[in-house]
Scaffold this motif. Structure first.
Motif, PDB file in Angstrom:
ATOM      1  N   ARG A 145       0.848  -1.218   0.109  1.00 38.25           N
ATOM      2  CA  ARG A 145      -0.047  -0.018  -0.029  1.00 38.25           C
ATOM      3  C   ARG A 145       0.892   1.258   0.120  1.00 38.25           C
ATOM      4  O   ARG A 145       0.524   2.122  -0.902  1.00 38.25           O
ATOM      5  CB  ARG A 145      -0.950   0.056   1.141  1.00 38.25           C
ATOM      6  CG  ARG A 145      -2.122   1.044   1.064  1.00 38.25           C
ATOM      7  CD  ARG A 145      -3.166   1.162   2.230  1.00 38.25           C
ATOM      8  NE  ARG A 145      -2.210   1.533   3.335  1.00 38.25           N
ATOM      9  CZ  ARG A 145      -2.193   2.905   3.707  1.00 38.25           C
ATOM     10  NH1 ARG A 145      -2.093   3.843   2.809  1.00 38.25           N
ATOM     11  NH2 ARG A 145      -1.388   3.156   4.828  1.00 38.25           N
ATOM     12  N   ARG A 146       1.909   1.306   0.708  1.00 40.05           N
ATOM     13  CA  ARG A 146       2.629   2.468   0.850  1.00 40.05           C
ATOM     14  C   ARG A 146       3.375   2.749  -0.526  1.00 40.05           C
ATOM     15  O   ARG A 146       3.240   3.958  -1.044  1.00 40.05           O
ATOM     16  CB  ARG A 146       3.950   2.523   2.056  1.00 40.05           C
ATOM     17  CG  ARG A 146       4.759   3.728   1.643  1.00 40.05           C
ATOM     18  CD  ARG A 146       5.565   3.472   3.148  1.00 40.05           C
ATOM     19  NE  ARG A 146       4.763   3.789   4.151  1.00 40.05           N
ATOM     20  CZ  ARG A 146       5.076   4.199   5.336  1.00 40.05           C
ATOM     21  NH1 ARG A 146       6.460   4.009   5.671  1.00 40.05           N
ATOM     22  NH2 ARG A 146       4.135   4.485   6.190  1.00 40.05           N
ATOM     23  N   THR A 147       3.917   1.741  -1.215  1.00 39.79           N
ATOM     24  CA  THR A 147       4.247   1.839  -2.414  1.00 39.79           C
ATOM     25  C   THR A 147       3.305   2.367  -3.553  1.00 39.79           C
ATOM     26  O   THR A 147       3.672   3.183  -4.401  1.00 39.79           O
ATOM     27  CB  THR A 147       5.078   0.494  -3.001  1.00 39.79           C
ATOM     28  OG1 THR A 147       5.989   0.051  -2.213  1.00 39.79           O
ATOM     29  CG2 THR A 147       5.709   0.770  -4.392  1.00 39.79           C
ATOM     30  N   LEU A 148       2.213   1.750  -3.572  1.00 42.86           N
ATOM     31  CA  LEU A 148       1.100   2.186  -4.448  1.00 42.86           C
ATOM     32  C   LEU A 148       0.739   3.760  -4.247  1.00 42.86           C
ATOM     33  O   LEU A 148       0.654   4.522  -5.042  1.00 42.86           O
ATOM     34  CB  LEU A 148      -0.218   1.429  -3.766  1.00 42.86           C
ATOM     35  CG  LEU A 148      -1.500   1.512  -4.737  1.00 42.86           C
ATOM     36  CD1 LEU A 148      -1.363   0.841  -6.199  1.00 42.86           C
ATOM     37  CD2 LEU A 148      -2.801   1.509  -4.035  1.00 42.86           C
ATOM     38  N   LEU A 149       0.611   4.094  -2.735  1.00 44.48           N
ATOM     39  CA  LEU A 149       0.464   5.457  -2.548  1.00 44.48           C
ATOM     40  C   LEU A 149       1.478   6.281  -3.208  1.00 44.48           C
ATOM     41  O   LEU A 149       1.311   7.405  -3.981  1.00 44.48           O
ATOM     42  CB  LEU A 149       0.176   5.798  -1.164  1.00 44.48           C
ATOM     43  CG  LEU A 149       0.056   7.112  -0.631  1.00 44.48           C
ATOM     44  CD1 LEU A 149      -0.883   8.117  -1.293  1.00 44.48           C
ATOM     45  CD2 LEU A 149       0.026   7.513   0.802  1.00 44.48           C
ATOM     46  N   GLU A 150       2.773   6.042  -3.120  1.00 44.21           N
ATOM     47  CA  GLU A 150       4.067   6.865  -3.535  1.00 44.21           C
ATOM     48  C   GLU A 150       3.861   6.920  -5.176  1.00 44.21           C
ATOM     49  O   GLU A 150       4.069   8.026  -5.986  1.00 44.21           O
ATOM     50  CB  GLU A 150       5.322   5.910  -3.278  1.00 44.21           C
ATOM     51  CG  GLU A 150       5.771   6.305  -1.681  1.00 44.21           C
ATOM     52  CD  GLU A 150       6.774   5.352  -1.264  1.00 44.21           C
ATOM     53  OE1 GLU A 150       7.568   4.709  -2.455  1.00 44.21           O
ATOM     54  OE2 GLU A 150       7.058   5.471  -0.094  1.00 44.21           O
ATOM     55  N   SER A 151       3.115   5.550  -5.903  1.00 45.28           N
ATOM     56  CA  SER A 151       3.070   5.589  -7.245  1.00 45.28           C
ATOM     57  C   SER A 151       1.968   6.361  -7.550  1.00 45.28           C
ATOM     58  O   SER A 151       2.149   7.313  -8.497  1.00 45.28           O
ATOM     59  CB  SER A 151       2.685   4.347  -7.820  1.00 45.28           C
ATOM     60  OG  SER A 151       3.828   3.360  -7.705  1.00 45.28           O
ATOM     61  N   ILE A 152       0.771   6.627  -6.857  1.00 42.70           N
ATOM     62  CA  ILE A 152      -0.236   7.493  -7.289  1.00 42.70           C
ATOM     63  C   ILE A 152       0.303   9.011  -7.179  1.00 42.70           C
ATOM     64  O   ILE A 152       0.065   9.950  -8.102  1.00 42.70           O
ATOM     65  CB  ILE A 152      -1.532   7.356  -6.239  1.00 42.70           C
ATOM     66  CG1 ILE A 152      -1.987   5.864  -6.636  1.00 42.70           C
ATOM     67  CG2 ILE A 152      -2.383   8.485  -6.484  1.00 42.70           C
ATOM     68  CD1 ILE A 152      -3.125   5.615  -5.453  1.00 42.70           C
ATOM     69  N   GLU A 153       1.049   9.300  -6.057  1.00 50.80           N
ATOM     70  CA  GLU A 153       1.654  10.522  -5.791  1.00 50.80           C
ATOM     71  C   GLU A 153       2.690  10.944  -6.887  1.00 50.80           C
ATOM     72  O   GLU A 153       2.819  12.108  -7.585  1.00 50.80           O
ATOM     73  CB  GLU A 153       2.192  10.722  -4.661  1.00 50.80           C
ATOM     74  CG  GLU A 153       1.389  10.896  -3.448  1.00 50.80           C
ATOM     75  CD  GLU A 153       1.628  10.903  -2.142  1.00 50.80           C
ATOM     76  OE1 GLU A 153       2.951  10.353  -1.823  1.00 50.80           O
ATOM     77  OE2 GLU A 153       0.978  11.169  -1.088  1.00 50.80           O
ATOM     78  N   SER A 154       3.390  10.000  -7.372  1.00 50.15           N
ATOM     79  CA  SER A 154       4.481  10.234  -8.589  1.00 50.15           C
ATOM     80  C   SER A 154       3.550  10.605  -9.977  1.00 50.15           C
ATOM     81  O   SER A 154       4.047  11.473 -10.769  1.00 50.15           O
ATOM     82  CB  SER A 154       5.305   9.078  -8.944  1.00 50.15           C
ATOM     83  OG  SER A 154       4.559   7.860  -9.272  1.00 50.15           O
TER      84      SER A 154
END
Length: 192
Positions: A145-154
């Motif tokens: 989930r943390r990586t997914l959030l970072e991807s959405i923000e990128s």
């Protein structure tokens, strides 16, 4: 022109978007339906297939497309049998008449990518984000989930409020206020 050739399919499948123009490309293959007949009904022939990621619902029809059209299948994970040609973050490829930037967006899957055309304001988001603030599952192997959030923000760092179309791996495409749906997905993922 972009059409979801899996729109009428009743089986469990991802969306599969035919991008027509100078280079006819299918974004994701879908699964569990006769995609070749559907492509043939849309004028036949393909120049390439690009994959947002290699989950079975997004690549189930890959072998049928390869056999019918002898096309290369591009994806991030070149160790996967469905992938012939590599994609890397920052690559540029032509879908239809426009150039799209490859955005590596892990979190739902380690090999997940989105495709964005700044000139036309079109984003193929795969299973990163969905309409109304939905976002990809993170309870699957290789998901985080943390990586997914970072991807959405990128992705939010690359797109802007001029985003005209958001084509997602499941559910309807968004053609009004598309940027807000991506922002809402980031807020939803942060809140969990």
């Amino acid at each position: 022109m972009i059409s979801n050739v899996a729109a009428e399919v009743q089986a469990f499948t991802s969306n599969a978007f035919l991008v027509e123009g100078e280079r006819r490309v299918l974004v994701d293959t879908g699964a569990g339906f006769d995609v070749v007949s559907v492509i043939d009904a849309h004028g036949g022939d393909l120049d390439a297939v690009v994959l947002t990621h290699t989950h079975p619902d997004h690549i189930g029809n890959a072998a049928d497309l390869r056999n019918a059209y002898d096309v290369p299948i591009y994806g991030y994970d070149t160790n996967h049998d469905a992938v012939d040609e590599p994609l890397a973050d920052g690559d540029v490829l032509q879908l239809g008449d426009h150039e799209y930037e490859v955005l590596h967006t892990p979190g739902h899957a380690e090999d997940h990518c989105c495709f964005y055309a700044d000139a036309t304001g079109v984003l193929f988001a795969g299973d990163l984000v969905f309409q109304n603030g939905g976002y990809g599952r993170t309870d699957l192997p290789g998901a985080d989930r943390r990586t997914l959030l970072e991807s959405i923000e990128s992705v939010l760092d690359v797109i802007d409020e001029d985003l005209r179309e958001l084509h997602t791996g499941h559910g309807p495409s968004v053609t009004e206020d598309a940027f807000q749906h991506v922002e809402l997905a980031a807020r939803s993922a942060r809140a969990r």
